[in-house]
Motif scaffolding. Structure first.
Motif, PDB file in Angstrom:
ATOM      1  N   GLY A 274       0.815  -1.198   0.000  1.00 49.93           N
ATOM      2  CA  GLY A 274       0.000   0.000   0.000  1.00 49.93           C
ATOM      3  C   GLY A 274       0.851   1.251   0.000  1.00 49.93           C
ATOM      4  O   GLY A 274       2.054   1.206   0.128  1.00 49.93           O
ATOM      5  N   ASP A 275       0.171   2.397  -0.125  1.00 52.35           N
ATOM      6  CA  ASP A 275       0.852   3.675  -0.094  1.00 52.35           C
ATOM      7  C   ASP A 275       1.219   4.082   1.323  1.00 52.35           C
ATOM      8  O   ASP A 275       1.983   5.001   1.517  1.00 52.35           O
ATOM      9  N   THR A 276       0.651   3.418   2.340  1.00 54.76           N
ATOM     10  CA  THR A 276       1.001   3.748   3.705  1.00 54.76           C
ATOM     11  C   THR A 276       2.351   3.162   4.024  1.00 54.76           C
ATOM     12  O   THR A 276       2.831   2.257   3.355  1.00 54.76           O
ATOM     13  N   GLU A 277       3.023   3.704   5.127  1.00 59.47           N
ATOM     14  CA  GLU A 277       4.323   3.200   5.510  1.00 59.47           C
ATOM     15  C   GLU A 277       4.200   2.250   6.668  1.00 59.47           C
ATOM     16  O   GLU A 277       5.154   1.972   7.353  1.00 59.47           O
ATOM     17  N   ARG A 278       3.002   1.718   6.906  1.00 61.55           N
ATOM     18  CA  ARG A 278       2.824   0.908   8.086  1.00 61.55           C
ATOM     19  C   ARG A 278       2.343  -0.478   7.677  1.00 61.55           C
ATOM     20  O   ARG A 278       1.852  -0.692   6.592  1.00 61.55           O
ATOM     21  N   ALA A 279       2.469  -1.418   8.601  1.00 64.76           N
ATOM     22  CA  ALA A 279       2.038  -2.776   8.359  1.00 64.76           C
ATOM     23  C   ALA A 279       0.608  -2.945   8.842  1.00 64.76           C
ATOM     24  O   ALA A 279       0.209  -2.376   9.845  1.00 64.76           O
ATOM     25  N   GLU A 280      -0.178  -3.726   8.135  1.00 67.27           N
ATOM     26  CA  GLU A 280      -1.531  -4.030   8.571  1.00 67.27           C
ATOM     27  C   GLU A 280      -1.581  -5.499   8.960  1.00 67.27           C
ATOM     28  O   GLU A 280      -1.208  -6.351   8.165  1.00 67.27           O
ATOM     29  N   GLU A 281      -2.048  -5.750  10.178  1.00 60.94           N
ATOM     30  CA  GLU A 281      -2.029  -7.101  10.694  1.00 60.94           C
ATOM     31  C   GLU A 281      -3.446  -7.610  10.897  1.00 60.94           C
ATOM     32  O   GLU A 281      -4.280  -6.896  11.425  1.00 60.94           O
ATOM     33  N   GLU A 282      -3.713  -8.827  10.500  1.00 57.20           N
ATOM     34  CA  GLU A 282      -5.020  -9.430  10.722  1.00 57.20           C
ATOM     35  C   GLU A 282      -4.831 -10.878  11.120  1.00 57.20           C
ATOM     36  O   GLU A 282      -3.939 -11.552  10.639  1.00 57.20           O
ATOM     37  N   GLU A 283      -5.671 -11.364  12.004  1.00 60.42           N
ATOM     38  CA  GLU A 283      -5.721 -12.777  12.279  1.00 60.42           C
ATOM     39  C   GLU A 283      -6.881 -13.351  11.497  1.00 60.42           C
ATOM     40  O   GLU A 283      -7.967 -12.807  11.525  1.00 60.42           O
ATOM     41  N   ASP A 322      -0.037 -12.063   6.424  1.00 61.65           N
ATOM     42  CA  ASP A 322      -0.301 -11.737   5.031  1.00 61.65           C
ATOM     43  C   ASP A 322      -0.159 -10.235   4.890  1.00 61.65           C
ATOM     44  O   ASP A 322      -0.007  -9.514   5.876  1.00 61.65           O
ATOM     45  N   VAL A 323      -0.204  -9.720   3.685  1.00 58.58           N
ATOM     46  CA  VAL A 323       0.006  -8.290   3.437  1.00 58.58           C
ATOM     47  C   VAL A 323      -1.199  -7.717   2.692  1.00 58.58           C
ATOM     48  O   VAL A 323      -1.594  -8.251   1.664  1.00 58.58           O
ATOM     49  N   ARG A 324      -1.758  -6.645   3.232  1.00 62.09           N
ATOM     50  CA  ARG A 324      -2.841  -5.938   2.558  1.00 62.09           C
ATOM     51  C   ARG A 324      -2.755  -4.449   2.869  1.00 62.09           C
ATOM     52  O   ARG A 324      -2.061  -4.029   3.794  1.00 62.09           O
ATOM     53  N   LYS A 325      -3.488  -3.682   2.114  1.00 56.57           N
ATOM     54  CA  LYS A 325      -3.584  -2.248   2.375  1.00 56.57           C
ATOM     55  C   LYS A 325      -4.840  -1.961   3.172  1.00 56.57           C
ATOM     56  O   LYS A 325      -5.936  -2.377   2.812  1.00 56.57           O
ATOM     57  N   LEU A 326      -4.669  -1.246   4.283  1.00 54.35           N
ATOM     58  CA  LEU A 326      -5.796  -0.797   5.083  1.00 54.35           C
ATOM     59  C   LEU A 326      -5.955   0.704   4.919  1.00 54.35           C
ATOM     60  O   LEU A 326      -4.971   1.445   4.911  1.00 54.35           O
ATOM     61  N   ASN A 327      -7.188   1.147   4.802  1.00 53.08           N
ATOM     62  CA  ASN A 327      -7.452   2.578   4.625  1.00 53.08           C
ATOM     63  C   ASN A 327      -7.558   3.322   5.940  1.00 53.08           C
ATOM     64  O   ASN A 327      -7.598   4.547   5.962  1.00 53.08           O
ATOM     65  N   VAL A 328      -7.603   2.597   7.041  1.00 54.13           N
ATOM     66  CA  VAL A 328      -7.553   3.212   8.362  1.00 54.13           C
ATOM     67  C   VAL A 328      -6.923   2.192   9.304  1.00 54.13           C
ATOM     68  O   VAL A 328      -7.141   0.990   9.178  1.00 54.13           O
ATOM     69  N   GLY A 329      -6.111   2.685  10.248  1.00 52.99           N
ATOM     70  CA  GLY A 329      -5.466   1.788  11.198  1.00 52.99           C
ATOM     71  C   GLY A 329      -4.261   1.095  10.609  1.00 52.99           C
ATOM     72  O   GLY A 329      -3.967   1.174   9.409  1.00 52.99           O
ATOM     73  N   GLY A 488     -15.421   1.672   3.273  1.00 50.48           N
ATOM     74  CA  GLY A 488     -15.973   2.767   4.061  1.00 50.48           C
ATOM     75  C   GLY A 488     -14.926   3.627   4.723  1.00 50.48           C
ATOM     76  O   GLY A 488     -15.208   4.738   5.163  1.00 50.48           O
ATOM     77  N   ALA A 489     -13.674   3.109   4.804  1.00 51.19           N
ATOM     78  CA  ALA A 489     -12.607   3.838   5.473  1.00 51.19           C
ATOM     79  C   ALA A 489     -11.729   4.619   4.511  1.00 51.19           C
ATOM     80  O   ALA A 489     -10.716   5.185   4.929  1.00 51.19           O
ATOM     81  N   VAL A 490     -12.081   4.652   3.218  1.00 52.18           N
ATOM     82  CA  VAL A 490     -11.271   5.393   2.252  1.00 52.18           C
ATOM     83  C   VAL A 490     -11.245   6.859   2.637  1.00 52.18           C
ATOM     84  O   VAL A 490     -12.278   7.475   2.875  1.00 52.18           O
ATOM     85  N   LYS A 491     -10.036   7.424   2.703  1.00 61.18           N
ATOM     86  CA  LYS A 491      -9.876   8.791   3.192  1.00 61.18           C
ATOM     87  C   LYS A 491     -10.395   9.815   2.203  1.00 61.18           C
ATOM     88  O   LYS A 491     -11.047  10.789   2.574  1.00 61.18           O
ATOM     89  N   ASN A 492     -10.096   9.629   0.921  1.00 60.98           N
ATOM     90  CA  ASN A 492     -10.427  10.635  -0.089  1.00 60.98           C
ATOM     91  C   ASN A 492     -11.622  10.241  -0.945  1.00 60.98           C
ATOM     92  O   ASN A 492     -11.725  10.640  -2.092  1.00 60.98           O
ATOM     93  N   LYS A 493     -12.499   9.436  -0.386  1.00 56.43           N
ATOM     94  CA  LYS A 493     -13.685   9.057  -1.147  1.00 56.43           C
ATOM     95  C   LYS A 493     -14.642  10.238  -1.228  1.00 56.43           C
ATOM     96  O   LYS A 493     -14.493  11.256  -0.559  1.00 56.43           O
ATOM     97  N   CYS A 494     -15.662  10.095  -2.077  1.00 61.57           N
ATOM     98  CA  CYS A 494     -16.673  11.146  -2.183  1.00 61.57           C
ATOM     99  C   CYS A 494     -17.390  11.278  -0.838  1.00 61.57           C
ATOM    100  O   CYS A 494     -17.866  10.283  -0.279  1.00 61.57           O
ATOM    101  N   GLN A 495     -17.467  12.488  -0.323  1.00 61.10           N
ATOM    102  CA  GLN A 495     -18.002  12.710   1.007  1.00 61.10           C
ATOM    103  C   GLN A 495     -19.319  13.473   0.935  1.00 61.10           C
ATOM    104  O   GLN A 495     -19.544  14.276   0.032  1.00 61.10           O
ATOM    105  N   THR A 496     -20.158  13.204   1.914  1.00 58.88           N
ATOM    106  CA  THR A 496     -21.418  13.919   2.015  1.00 58.88           C
ATOM    107  C   THR A 496     -21.162  15.302   2.613  1.00 58.88           C
ATOM    108  O   THR A 496     -20.098  15.581   3.178  1.00 58.88           O
ATOM    109  N   VAL A 497     -22.166  16.176   2.471  1.00 57.13           N
ATOM    110  CA  VAL A 497     -22.055  17.513   3.062  1.00 57.13           C
ATOM    111  C   VAL A 497     -21.873  17.408   4.568  1.00 57.13           C
ATOM    112  O   VAL A 497     -21.111  18.168   5.183  1.00 57.13           O
ATOM    113  N   ARG A 498     -22.542  16.463   5.179  1.00 60.11           N
ATOM    114  CA  ARG A 498     -22.432  16.256   6.628  1.00 60.11           C
ATOM    115  C   ARG A 498     -20.999  15.923   7.029  1.00 60.11           C
ATOM    116  O   ARG A 498     -20.479  16.452   8.021  1.00 60.11           O
TER     117      ARG A 498
END
Length: 577
Positions: A274-283, A322-329, A488-498
């Motif tokens: 991913g574009d992040t510099e961190r590791a994402e861990e999942e069990e 395993d290795v994946r990209k997380l959009n948050v955390g 749902g955790a995409v940072k730059n996704k289309c956002q509502t006015v709220r």
């Protein structure tokens, strides 16, 4: 008519790049002496040198230097003492804006002798590794400094040069964006040192500053190229494109880039970086309706190149990954459904994946400091709390000696950590180093494996996140799918006015995520808030409109100060004072 003599172009005397060459000379000497003695004030002198290099006007005395950044009473007093000695040596009318005729550029002032003396040079081999201008290896010191290809300095120069060529470029970059842009051009990590070393690719920035190729200004730090740095970067760019090969001493970067390109999109160790510099861990646990089947533990990590030590520790602890990209955390765990092989098919079909209610945000103390300065800290906590998982964890890593060079006081960092747990309600786990981080993640993996074992898990929508049970010992078995969570955790996704309105409110100092959520609960859009202001009968009523809005678990009032600030922000015509 006698022929005119040819006109000679040029200057009689070279104009120094800095209009205050004596002050610059003395600061350089103080910096070098501090570096030889291993004193931390070396960094202070270097910052003062950078400020003085940028100042375009001549200074009459050392007291005037106080207007410059990084010039305090101590440095000004040292310069003033040297200035008085200089006047006694050369006369009270001596100019301080040009070097005296008897003073060569490379001089050292002896504190016990007021006269400038040349730096000593020795032919011994032991002196060959000294700083520029000292004895030994004269031919080697005269060569122009050119960073090795795909080194940290090489990547920084190229990244800044390419940024400056972009239309609308501001001419400088902040640390994090510079690291992000330079990382693909470098074979080493800008954030994590190699095993057995304390240095990263970012360590070469200090060399670029010393060589007058890079300028570091402001706070947060802004990095820009000097004229010499721009010229060198332009040649490096030409060599990168194949136009010039001047000083290209290492060309093995292509294979590394090809390997990285070839590693994208696969599974396991070849999973997408991913574009992040961190590791994402999942069990990966069993997703099953049966109470008799066993579970298997698999860890899904992130950028292995940047987290080699962490990965090795997890391997030693027997945790699959395993290795994946997380959009948050940075780390989370999922339950994966076991699927039986289908007759006639080579591989078993992919099972469903549900995200457990635990997510970890890992923060080195230096990264925490940077995120507080540039404003990412509050936004990251807000996104973590709104990600749909009810057990967010902040893993704070002290990172040893690096904590002594932080740009924020320790008390500020400790207060931020306490607020994260007390005010924001996130569980904070503090560890000393990468090894303890891996140990904590290993223990969590085994704990969650036992906690969710022999449970029937079902899929729920993220919209139902508010209906979860709060009992720690009875975890929810209604979980979000991994695909829905990550989307749902995409940072730059289309956002509502709220959502945009909430982000706007959080930019106000003192207005946290809970307070912003309480405001948009009453007034979902800026239009609804402005309409409410219009209904108020007088100015005082408008200023107190939001003061009674209750936020957080304790249902405290927002208060008149924040209410007035929000009103002024949205209703003041013209610039705010």
């Amino acid at each position: 008519m006698p022929a005119r003599e040819p006109v000679r172009l040029g200057r009689k005397r070279p104009v120094p790049s800095c209009p205050n060459p004596l002050f610059l000379l003395w600061l350089t000497e103080l910096r070098d002496e501090a570096k030889e003695k291993g004193l931390k004030i070396y960094y202070t002198y270097q910052k003062a040198i950078n400020s003085l290099n940028k100042y375009p006007l001549p200074l009459k005395n050392a007291r005037e230097a106080k207007i410059l950044q990084n010039f305090g009473d101590g440095i000004c007093k040292l310069l003033d003492d040297r200035l008085q000695k200089y006047y006694r040596q050369h006369g009270s009318n001596a100019s301080i804006h040009i070097l005296p005729e008897t003073t060569p550029p490379a001089v050292r002032f002896d504190d016990n002798n007021l006269a400038p003396t040349k730096k000593k040079s020795a032919p011994s081999k032991g002196d060959s590794g000294r700083g520029e201008g000292e004895g030994g290896g004269k031919k080697k010191k005269k060569r122009e400094y050119v960073p090795q290809k795909r080194s940290g300095g090489y990547a920084v120069l190229l990244a800044l040069y390419r940024h400056c060529q972009m239309e609308g470029s501001k001419g400088y970059m902040f640390k994090l964006e510079l690291q992000t842009e330079a990382q693909p051009l470098c074979d080493k990590s800008f954030t994590v040192p190699d095993l057995g070393s304390k240095y990263t690719a970012w360590s070469s920035v200090s060399t670029l500053i010393q060589k007058n190729l890079l300028l570091k200004t402001h706070n947060p730090a802004r990095y820009s190229l000097t004229e010499e740095g721009m010229a060198l970067a332009e040649r490096l760019e030409s060599a990168e494109r194949g136009g010039e090969k001047e000083r290209d001493r290492e060309g093995g970067g292509g294979e590394t880039r090809d390997e990285r390109r070839g590693g994208r999109g696969g599974e396991g160790e070849k999973a997408s970086y991913g574009d992040t510099e961190r590791a994402e861990e999942e069990e990966v646990l069993d997703l099953t309706q049966s109470d008799e089947e066993e579970t298997e533990d698999v860890l899904i990590g992130g950028n292995i190149q940047c987290k080699q030590e962490l990965v090795k520790e997890l391997q030693r602890n027997g945790v699959n990954f395993d290795v994946r990209k997380l959009n948050v955390g940075d780390f989370l765990w999922v339950a994966r459904e076991k699927m039986d092989p289908v007759p006639g098919q080579l591989r078993a079909p992919c099972g469903r994946e549900l995200v457990l209610d635990y997510i970890v945000e890992r923060k080195r103390i230096d990264d925490l400091c940077g995120s507080i300065i540039d404003g990412r800290f509050r936004e990251q906590k807000f996104r973590l709390k709104r990600c749909g998982l009810r057990r967010p964890v902040y893993l704070v890593e002290e990172c040893g000696a690096a904590a002594s060079h932080l740009s924020l006081p320790e008390s500020t960092l400790q207060q931020a950590i306490v607020n994260t747990q007390v005010v924001d309600g996130l569980f904070v786990k503090r560890v000393q180093d990468v090894r303890e981080s891996a140990a904590y993640l290993t223990v969590m993996t085994r704990y969650l494996n036992k906690l969710y074992k022999n449970r029937s898990l079902v899929t729920r929508s993220r919209e139902l996140e508010g209906d979860l049970s709060e009992d720690q010992d009875d975890p929810s078995c209604s979980l979000i799918s991994f695909a829905e969570f990550n989307h749902g955790a995409v940072k730059n996704k289309c956002q509502t006015v709220r959502e945009v309105f909430a982000r706007q409110l959080m930019q106000i100092s003192g207005l946290s995520g809970d307070k912003a959520a309480a405001i948009i609960q009453e007034y979902p859009t800026p239009h609804s808030l402005l309409t409410a202001y219009d209904r108020c009968s007088n100015e005082l009523e408008r200023e107190k409109l939001l003061s009674s809005v209750r936020y957080g678990k304790l249902k405290r009032n927002l208060g008149p100060a924040l209410s007035r600030t929000v009103y002024q922000l949205y209703c003041t015509k013209g610039p705010l004072t």
